[in-house]
Design a protein around this motif. Sequence first.
Motif, mmCIF file in Angstrom:
data_model
loop_
_atom_site.group_PDB
_atom_site.id
_atom_site.type_symbol
_atom_site.label_atom_id
_atom_site.label_comp_id
_atom_site.label_asym_id
_atom_site.label_seq_id
_atom_site.Cartn_x
_atom_site.Cartn_y
_atom_site.Cartn_z
ATOM 1 N N ALA B 59 0.866 -1.202 -0.124
ATOM 2 C CA ALA B 59 -0.148 0.080 0.061
ATOM 3 C C ALA B 59 0.817 1.369 0.070
ATOM 4 O O ALA B 59 0.620 2.046 -0.344
ATOM 5 C CB ALA B 59 -0.944 -0.042 1.229
ATOM 6 N N GLY B 60 2.089 1.106 0.546
ATOM 7 C CA GLY B 60 3.021 2.335 0.494
ATOM 8 C C GLY B 60 3.539 2.714 -0.987
ATOM 9 O O GLY B 60 4.082 3.732 -1.188
ATOM 10 N N ARG B 61 3.338 1.663 -1.780
ATOM 11 C CA ARG B 61 3.790 1.893 -3.368
ATOM 12 C C ARG B 61 2.550 2.550 -4.319
ATOM 13 O O ARG B 61 2.852 2.538 -5.493
ATOM 14 C CB ARG B 61 4.063 0.636 -3.739
ATOM 15 C CG ARG B 61 5.298 -0.073 -2.974
ATOM 16 C CD ARG B 61 6.785 0.726 -3.400
ATOM 17 N NE ARG B 61 7.570 -0.165 -2.579
ATOM 18 C CZ ARG B 61 8.938 0.299 -2.655
ATOM 19 N NH1 ARG B 61 9.517 1.290 -3.450
ATOM 20 N NH2 ARG B 61 9.852 -0.376 -2.078
ATOM 21 N N GLY B 62 1.711 3.102 -3.543
ATOM 22 C CA GLY B 62 0.537 3.927 -4.354
ATOM 23 C C GLY B 62 -0.182 2.970 -5.295
ATOM 24 O O GLY B 62 -0.520 3.255 -6.186
ATOM 25 N N SER B 64 -3.230 1.834 -4.296
ATOM 26 C CA SER B 64 -4.655 2.002 -3.871
ATOM 27 C C SER B 64 -5.237 3.438 -3.968
ATOM 28 O O SER B 64 -4.199 4.317 -3.802
ATOM 29 C CB SER B 64 -4.868 1.290 -2.517
ATOM 30 O OG SER B 64 -6.286 1.794 -2.080
ATOM 31 N N ALA B 65 -6.101 3.567 -4.296
ATOM 32 C CA ALA B 65 -7.204 4.956 -4.228
ATOM 33 C C ALA B 65 -7.105 5.803 -3.054
ATOM 34 O O ALA B 65 -7.508 6.636 -2.548
ATOM 35 C CB ALA B 65 -8.163 5.049 -4.817
ATOM 36 N N TYR B 66 -6.918 4.441 -1.790
ATOM 37 C CA TYR B 66 -7.112 5.105 -0.452
ATOM 38 C C TYR B 66 -5.797 4.853 0.433
ATOM 39 O O TYR B 66 -5.199 4.054 0.142
ATOM 40 C CB TYR B 66 -8.394 4.253 0.181
ATOM 41 C CG TYR B 66 -9.775 4.533 -0.120
ATOM 42 C CD1 TYR B 66 -10.379 5.560 0.662
ATOM 43 C CD2 TYR B 66 -10.308 4.286 -1.436
ATOM 44 C CE1 TYR B 66 -11.682 5.959 0.167
ATOM 45 C CE2 TYR B 66 -11.422 4.600 -1.880
ATOM 46 C CZ TYR B 66 -12.239 5.590 -1.108
ATOM 47 O OH TYR B 66 -13.436 5.964 -1.617
ATOM 48 N N PRO B 67 -5.946 5.656 1.543
ATOM 49 C CA PRO B 67 -4.634 5.445 2.398
ATOM 50 C C PRO B 67 -4.922 4.163 3.303
ATOM 51 O O PRO B 67 -5.881 3.857 3.599
ATOM 52 C CB PRO B 67 -4.629 6.562 3.536
ATOM 53 C CG PRO B 67 -6.189 7.313 3.261
ATOM 54 C CD PRO B 67 -6.626 6.965 1.885
ATOM 55 N N ALA B 68 -3.703 3.825 3.893
ATOM 56 C CA ALA B 68 -3.902 2.499 4.588
ATOM 57 C C ALA B 68 -4.621 2.399 5.725
ATOM 58 O O ALA B 68 -5.192 1.633 6.200
ATOM 59 C CB ALA B 68 -2.221 1.986 4.847
ATOM 60 N N ASP B 69 -4.681 3.681 6.516
ATOM 61 C CA ASP B 69 -5.513 3.944 7.554
ATOM 62 C C ASP B 69 -6.715 3.454 7.398
ATOM 63 O O ASP B 69 -7.588 3.050 8.500
ATOM 64 C CB ASP B 69 -5.464 5.239 7.993
ATOM 65 C CG ASP B 69 -4.258 5.610 8.918
ATOM 66 O OD1 ASP B 69 -3.473 4.724 9.100
ATOM 67 O OD2 ASP B 69 -3.893 7.072 9.170
ATOM 68 N N LEU B 190 -8.932 3.460 -8.679
ATOM 69 C CA LEU B 190 -7.735 4.197 -9.326
ATOM 70 C C LEU B 190 -8.426 4.795 -10.587
ATOM 71 O O LEU B 190 -9.261 4.383 -11.481
ATOM 72 C CB LEU B 190 -6.661 3.410 -9.379
ATOM 73 C CG LEU B 190 -5.952 2.736 -8.367
ATOM 74 C CD1 LEU B 190 -5.025 1.733 -8.813
ATOM 75 C CD2 LEU B 190 -5.339 3.670 -7.625
#
Lengths: 341, 341
Positions: B59-62, B64-69, B190
């Motif tokens: 998820a840190g690699r962009g 997903s359209a949403y932040p991991a939180d 995305l």
Amino acid sequence: RDAAFTAEVLRLLDNKTKPVGALGRLEALALRIAQVLGDAQPVLREPQMLVCAGDHGLAGRGVSAYPADVTWQMVHNFLSGGAAVSVLARQHALALTVVDCGVRREFEPQPGLLVRRIAPGTADALVQGAMTPEQCAQAIANGREIVRGLPGNALLLGEMGIGNSSSAALLLARLGGLDLAQCVGPGTGLDATGLRHKREVLSEVLARHEQARSPLDALAALGGFEIATLVGAVLEAASQRRVIVVDGFITGAAVLVAHALQPWVTQRCVASHESAEPGHALLLHQLGLSPLLRLDLRLGEGSGAALAWPLLVSACAILREMASFDSAGVSRQSEAGGGTA
Amino acid sequence: RDAAFTAEVLRLLDNKTKPVGALGRLEALALRIAQVLGDAQPVLREPQMLVCAGDHGLAGRGVSAYPADVTWQMVHNFLSGGAAVSVLARQHALALTVVDCGVRREFEPQPGLLVRRIAPGTADALVQGAMTPEQCAQAIANGREIVRGLPGNALLLGEMGIGNSSSAALLLARLGGLDLAQCVGPGTGLDATGLRHKREVLSEVLARHEQARSPLDALAALGGFEIATLVGAVLEAASQRRVIVVDGFITGAAVLVAHALQPWVTQRCVASHESAEPGHALLLHQLGLSPLLRLDLRLGEGSGAALAWPLLVSACAILREMASFDSAGVSRQSEAGGGTA
């Protein structure tokens, strides 16, 4: 005002804790129900399954795989709880009302049965109009009156009548301006020989009633008592802003007639499914309705409407009960940081 | 013995008061459930919606359209009743269990939440395997243990994990032998640029783990804690003969891994829907499962499984409660007289 209401419902849906549009066609369904009921927090109350039954003079011409007696037998089955629609109505707590609109053989009075008989079956449409204009008008009036007597804000349509896929095919061909051969299918299960015979008979019937072109003339000449009663039920339910759940090919034909009389009625309708009967897809296209289910059903009775019912309940629950991004403290897509944009 | 049982169920269905096959795919569904439960009068008892949640290093690699939180936030939303799956589980009386399989941020203990954390999110699969083999084995064991602790004979699969459509796409490409580009879609939403980036990243990930070809190696290298936990849940539920209701692309990927380990598990599965995520149709084809619904859903959580659930209940009710031709005194097609043959 309607545009503002629609915008409000769409805004509510977009603010629910899910990606925009992620509930797909359930969101369109929620919007439709909200529009019908004029309520952005819609509640479906006391849903009514209305099964209209009638016999057809054309059944004597070998257009069905089953004998006409089955109409009467199946009405008993509906009322004693053993038919598909009985089982499914029980599962979903749908009140079930069966109407004798003109079955050949009479019924003893019994709970759940309304008797609105016009005659013991329609006339043979190969010889004369299936109904007289007066009979047709009476059946429509009956349908209106029945709906006025039913509680709730949702009406599910069902039917029974050996031979009635012939009426539906004839009405679709005439009112939709379609080639009859495309509109005629095997119904309850004709084989290839039976289907060829059905096409020949119906082609003669359509030619015999060449002049029956207005919605009411076509309905009287080609329809059935149960279909005309359903036309009245649809007109009344639409004018009362009830959500109308259309079942298959036969109830769809009733909606087609009602739509020809009052085009806006389809705004109150939800198409529960697309059946295996080949004319049904053409019929839904005419109505501009998109079916919720495609399960190759070909039973009628209201079985498809009952199967789709929980999806309507879900659509309302989504609108009423889902949290918004703000209320749930969930981050939106646009708040994504650089690494997850 | 199985062939005899199948023949018995088909005979029961054919003797119900309806034309043979007229309930279409509902009849195939009834047969499937009867086969799973080994009961021609099947009753679905205490259905369990199991939602497994985990975070993804990728998820840190962009991707997903949403932040991991959002994974953590949505688990709270599931438990407080405001998410789609919460609303739908309530509607259908599905017991809802949410599992922290490895969410980045920890939770306070609360009702409905099981904590089976492997680690605060998987490792970045662009750098190393998402899980070590030991972590992966532990997650599978957790899934097995969770199902052993749940009552009932039906398990509905759900999931939450920002970035997990990437894991599902990677598993589908690797285990299905498919071109990765076909398997990658927009996930939660995305845009075209984001999708191009996701494809590039996942292509690198797949190349990085060129050697991870067995089901377990692929799962460890490319999967997620929630997916591995679901693999264990599927294996256990299948061995216990529970009906497994598969949701969308992510739970489908877990079934794909389980199927690669034990091909017969798909005999216990019902595919609830085909989602809007383009890889999902390919995945269902790999599994040989035919979806009940096509509503363009793309939410996950178990929402599609919950929406399809009443169709399973209907299929059982048809088998248990519908009358037969003999019991209802309804004429069969073959009894039709000459005029109506």
